[in-house]
Design a protein around this motif. Structure first.
Motif, PDB file in Angstrom:
ATOM      1  N   SER A 289       0.831  -1.211   0.000  1.00  0.00           N
ATOM      2  CA  SER A 289       0.000   0.000   0.000  1.00  0.00           C
ATOM      3  C   SER A 289       0.864   1.259   0.000  1.00  0.00           C
ATOM      4  O   SER A 289       0.571   2.241  -0.697  1.00  0.00           O
ATOM      5  CB  SER A 289      -0.925   0.006   1.219  1.00  0.00           C
ATOM      6  OG  SER A 289      -1.821  -1.087   1.181  1.00  0.00           O
ATOM      7  N   LEU A 290       1.947   1.232   0.779  1.00  0.00           N
ATOM      8  CA  LEU A 290       2.867   2.375   0.799  1.00  0.00           C
ATOM      9  C   LEU A 290       3.510   2.563  -0.574  1.00  0.00           C
ATOM     10  O   LEU A 290       3.711   3.693  -1.035  1.00  0.00           O
ATOM     11  CB  LEU A 290       3.948   2.162   1.866  1.00  0.00           C
ATOM     12  CG  LEU A 290       3.521   2.293   3.322  1.00  0.00           C
ATOM     13  CD1 LEU A 290       4.693   1.960   4.238  1.00  0.00           C
ATOM     14  CD2 LEU A 290       3.006   3.695   3.624  1.00  0.00           C
ATOM     15  N   SER A 291       3.839   1.442  -1.229  1.00  0.00           N
ATOM     16  CA  SER A 291       4.450   1.520  -2.556  1.00  0.00           C
ATOM     17  C   SER A 291       3.490   2.146  -3.563  1.00  0.00           C
ATOM     18  O   SER A 291       3.903   2.935  -4.433  1.00  0.00           O
ATOM     19  CB  SER A 291       4.867   0.123  -3.022  1.00  0.00           C
ATOM     20  OG  SER A 291       5.500   0.179  -4.282  1.00  0.00           O
ATOM     21  N   ILE A 292       2.195   1.808  -3.454  1.00  0.00           N
ATOM     22  CA  ILE A 292       1.194   2.399  -4.343  1.00  0.00           C
ATOM     23  C   ILE A 292       1.146   3.911  -4.152  1.00  0.00           C
ATOM     24  O   ILE A 292       1.131   4.691  -5.128  1.00  0.00           O
ATOM     25  CB  ILE A 292      -0.192   1.775  -4.083  1.00  0.00           C
ATOM     26  CG1 ILE A 292      -0.213   0.311  -4.551  1.00  0.00           C
ATOM     27  CG2 ILE A 292      -1.291   2.580  -4.797  1.00  0.00           C
ATOM     28  CD1 ILE A 292      -1.473  -0.424  -4.164  1.00  0.00           C
ATOM     29  N   LEU A 293       1.117   4.344  -2.896  1.00  0.00           N
ATOM     30  CA  LEU A 293       1.088   5.783  -2.618  1.00  0.00           C
ATOM     31  C   LEU A 293       2.345   6.475  -3.142  1.00  0.00           C
ATOM     32  O   LEU A 293       2.286   7.572  -3.698  1.00  0.00           O
ATOM     33  CB  LEU A 293       0.941   6.024  -1.113  1.00  0.00           C
ATOM     34  CG  LEU A 293      -0.396   5.658  -0.465  1.00  0.00           C
ATOM     35  CD1 LEU A 293      -0.351   5.936   1.029  1.00  0.00           C
ATOM     36  CD2 LEU A 293      -1.545   6.418  -1.120  1.00  0.00           C
ATOM     37  N   LEU A 294       3.482   5.831  -2.939  1.00  0.00           N
ATOM     38  CA  LEU A 294       4.752   6.416  -3.380  1.00  0.00           C
ATOM     39  C   LEU A 294       4.772   6.615  -4.890  1.00  0.00           C
ATOM     40  O   LEU A 294       5.254   7.635  -5.392  1.00  0.00           O
ATOM     41  CB  LEU A 294       5.911   5.523  -2.941  1.00  0.00           C
ATOM     42  CG  LEU A 294       7.318   6.007  -3.304  1.00  0.00           C
ATOM     43  CD1 LEU A 294       7.636   7.311  -2.567  1.00  0.00           C
ATOM     44  CD2 LEU A 294       8.356   4.937  -2.949  1.00  0.00           C
ATOM     45  N   GLY A 298       3.225  10.158  -4.441  1.00  0.00           N
ATOM     46  CA  GLY A 298       4.572  10.586  -4.102  1.00  0.00           C
ATOM     47  C   GLY A 298       4.863  10.575  -2.611  1.00  0.00           C
ATOM     48  O   GLY A 298       3.958  10.438  -1.773  1.00  0.00           O
ATOM     49  N   PHE A 299       6.155  10.724  -2.267  1.00  0.00           N
ATOM     50  CA  PHE A 299       6.590  10.686  -0.873  1.00  0.00           C
ATOM     51  C   PHE A 299       5.962  11.780  -0.017  1.00  0.00           C
ATOM     52  O   PHE A 299       5.662  11.547   1.155  1.00  0.00           O
ATOM     53  CB  PHE A 299       8.118  10.779  -0.785  1.00  0.00           C
ATOM     54  CG  PHE A 299       8.637  10.799   0.619  1.00  0.00           C
ATOM     55  CD1 PHE A 299       8.715   9.630   1.369  1.00  0.00           C
ATOM     56  CD2 PHE A 299       9.030  11.991   1.211  1.00  0.00           C
ATOM     57  CE1 PHE A 299       9.170   9.647   2.664  1.00  0.00           C
ATOM     58  CE2 PHE A 299       9.489  12.016   2.515  1.00  0.00           C
ATOM     59  CZ  PHE A 299       9.564  10.834   3.245  1.00  0.00           C
ATOM     60  N   PRO A 300       5.718  12.998  -0.549  1.00  0.00           N
ATOM     61  CA  PRO A 300       5.092  14.033   0.297  1.00  0.00           C
ATOM     62  C   PRO A 300       3.773  13.594   0.900  1.00  0.00           C
ATOM     63  O   PRO A 300       3.448  13.992   2.026  1.00  0.00           O
ATOM     64  CB  PRO A 300       4.906  15.198  -0.682  1.00  0.00           C
ATOM     65  CG  PRO A 300       6.009  15.030  -1.668  1.00  0.00           C
ATOM     66  CD  PRO A 300       6.130  13.539  -1.864  1.00  0.00           C
ATOM     67  N   LYS A 301       2.996  12.780   0.184  1.00  0.00           N
ATOM     68  CA  LYS A 301       1.731  12.309   0.736  1.00  0.00           C
ATOM     69  C   LYS A 301       1.958  11.370   1.911  1.00  0.00           C
ATOM     70  O   LYS A 301       1.264  11.452   2.936  1.00  0.00           O
ATOM     71  CB  LYS A 301       0.918  11.589  -0.347  1.00  0.00           C
ATOM     72  CG  LYS A 301      -0.453  11.112   0.121  1.00  0.00           C
ATOM     73  CD  LYS A 301      -1.322  12.266   0.593  1.00  0.00           C
ATOM     74  CE  LYS A 301      -2.709  11.789   0.995  1.00  0.00           C
ATOM     75  NZ  LYS A 301      -3.554  12.919   1.472  1.00  0.00           N
ATOM     76  N   ILE A 302       2.938  10.453   1.778  1.00  0.00           N
ATOM     77  CA  ILE A 302       3.254   9.541   2.878  1.00  0.00           C
ATOM     78  C   ILE A 302       3.728  10.326   4.096  1.00  0.00           C
ATOM     79  O   ILE A 302       3.321  10.066   5.225  1.00  0.00           O
ATOM     80  CB  ILE A 302       4.328   8.513   2.441  1.00  0.00           C
ATOM     81  CG1 ILE A 302       3.795   7.647   1.297  1.00  0.00           C
ATOM     82  CG2 ILE A 302       4.757   7.640   3.614  1.00  0.00           C
ATOM     83  CD1 ILE A 302       4.818   6.682   0.730  1.00  0.00           C
ATOM     84  N   PHE A 303       4.579  11.347   3.841  1.00  0.00           N
ATOM     85  CA  PHE A 303       5.068  12.196   4.926  1.00  0.00           C
ATOM     86  C   PHE A 303       3.914  12.942   5.587  1.00  0.00           C
ATOM     87  O   PHE A 303       3.847  13.047   6.817  1.00  0.00           O
ATOM     88  CB  PHE A 303       6.099  13.178   4.378  1.00  0.00           C
ATOM     89  CG  PHE A 303       6.706  14.079   5.414  1.00  0.00           C
ATOM     90  CD1 PHE A 303       7.690  13.615   6.272  1.00  0.00           C
ATOM     91  CD2 PHE A 303       6.274  15.393   5.549  1.00  0.00           C
ATOM     92  CE1 PHE A 303       8.241  14.434   7.242  1.00  0.00           C
ATOM     93  CE2 PHE A 303       6.819  16.228   6.510  1.00  0.00           C
ATOM     94  CZ  PHE A 303       7.807  15.743   7.357  1.00  0.00           C
TER      95      PHE A 303
END
Length: 332
Positions: A289-294, A298-303
């Motif tokens: 799931s994190l990979s999909i978001l990345l 992009g990383f800013p969304k995960i952050f």
């Protein structure tokens, strides 16, 4: 190394001290600044300082049952490994010639032996078979068939099953409330690791713990001491005589105990902090799931998600963060 012997749990108290920092410095050889105030009391103490799985309990509750308890130190397995790795306790004449021994525990037990008001209330000794001497199926059969020579009459089996396959087997010899108990289980299975790793754990309390601790004042005798205790307490046998004391000890059990006699203190074991367990869980459960978001937002969304969750952290989770950052400041 075919077998390892290590201290896997230790609880001791110093009755004539009230300052936890003094106990941390003198008996643990650690910097009190490493310890964080925990948001709970424990075992009759109102306050706890914690560094990883090393807990220093102080300020006993004000009633007749908890009077004059001083300061108590309790270390679980991970705490014992952190102590032997990071403590600056040492004395002349003990050298780490094999790269696996620590002088911290021998010095600690020497200090406790020299302190009149010191008391060891619990010590667990883990004896690990990495070679293949022991087999859980053989041990279970011996327990079920009463092919054990021991004064401990209480025996308990916990058999876990995954479908038709047995998993998570644990053997207890001795009562839970007794001052001495043996626990045998598949450590590799518990850890989810490959390879052979059977652990025989000696759990000693009260006078048993105090007596064992008094003898652990050097780096050479822990394996011999463990073997002596095991030989005195139990053996797995073949029923080839009507008198149980004359029955033949199983060759695989004798080989395991004989091997223990040559083991020094302390064989270190790789341990994980709770935060590292969380990282493993995230990787296995939500990694995709994190990979999909990345790869989409992009990383800013995960952050953003991580920062947004900060105000929902519980006190226990905040304590976990502070504890990990105190242990591994260079990783922050």
């Amino acid at each position: 190394m075919k077998c390892q012997v290590l201290i896997d749990y230790l609880t001791f108290s110093i009755k004539n001290m009230e300052d936890p920092a003094q106990v941390i410095q003198k008996y643990l050889g650690l910097d009190p600044a490493l310890f964080q105030e925990a948001p709970y009391g424990l075992m009759g103490y109102q306050r706890v300082l914690r560094f990883g799985d090393i807990q220093v309990l102080y300020e006993p509750r004000e009633n007749e049952y908890f009077r004059d308890m001083g300061v108590c130190v309790s270390m679980s397995g991970n705490g014992c490994r952190a102590f032997e790795t990071m403590s600056n306790l040492t004395f002349d004449g003990v050298k780490d010639t094999q790269g696996t021994a620590s002088t911290a525990f021998p010095v600690l037990f020497q200090l406790l032996a020299a302190t009149e008001d010191a008391n060891i209330s619990r010590i667990d000794i883990a004896c690990d078979d990495r070679e293949g001497y022991l087999c859980m199926d053989d041990i279970v059969r011996k327990v079920q068939d009463n092919e054990i020579n021991s004064r401990m009459s209480k025996r308990t089996l916990y058999l876990g099953y995954d479908g038709t396959q047995r998993s998570g087997t644990t053997v207890y010899i001795g009562a839970e409330s007794s001052a001495f108990r043996v626990r045998i289980y598949d450590k590799a299975l518990e850890r989810g690791e490959s390879g052979h790793w059977i652990r025989v754990e000696l759990v000693m309390r009260g006078e048993n713990a105090q007596a064992f601790g008094r003898q652990l004042t050097n780096a050479e005798n822990v394996g011999k001491l463990a073997a002596q205790v095991i030989n005195d307490k139990l053996s797995f046998i073949d029923r080839d005589d009507t008198n149980i004391t004359r029955c033949t000890v199983c060759p695989w059990w004798r080989a395991f105990v004989d091997e223990l006699e040559s083991v020094r203190l302390v064989a270190r074991e790789t341990v994980q902090h709770c935060v590292e367990h969380i990282a493993n869980w995230v990787e296995s459960q939500v990694g995709p799931s994190l990979s999909i978001l990345l790869q989409t937002m992009g990383f800013p969304k995960i952050f953003e998600l991580a920062v947004g969750a900060s105000d929902r952290l519980s006190d226990k989770q905040r304590f976990l963060i502070a504890d990990y950052n105190a242990l591994y400041p260079l990783r922050v």
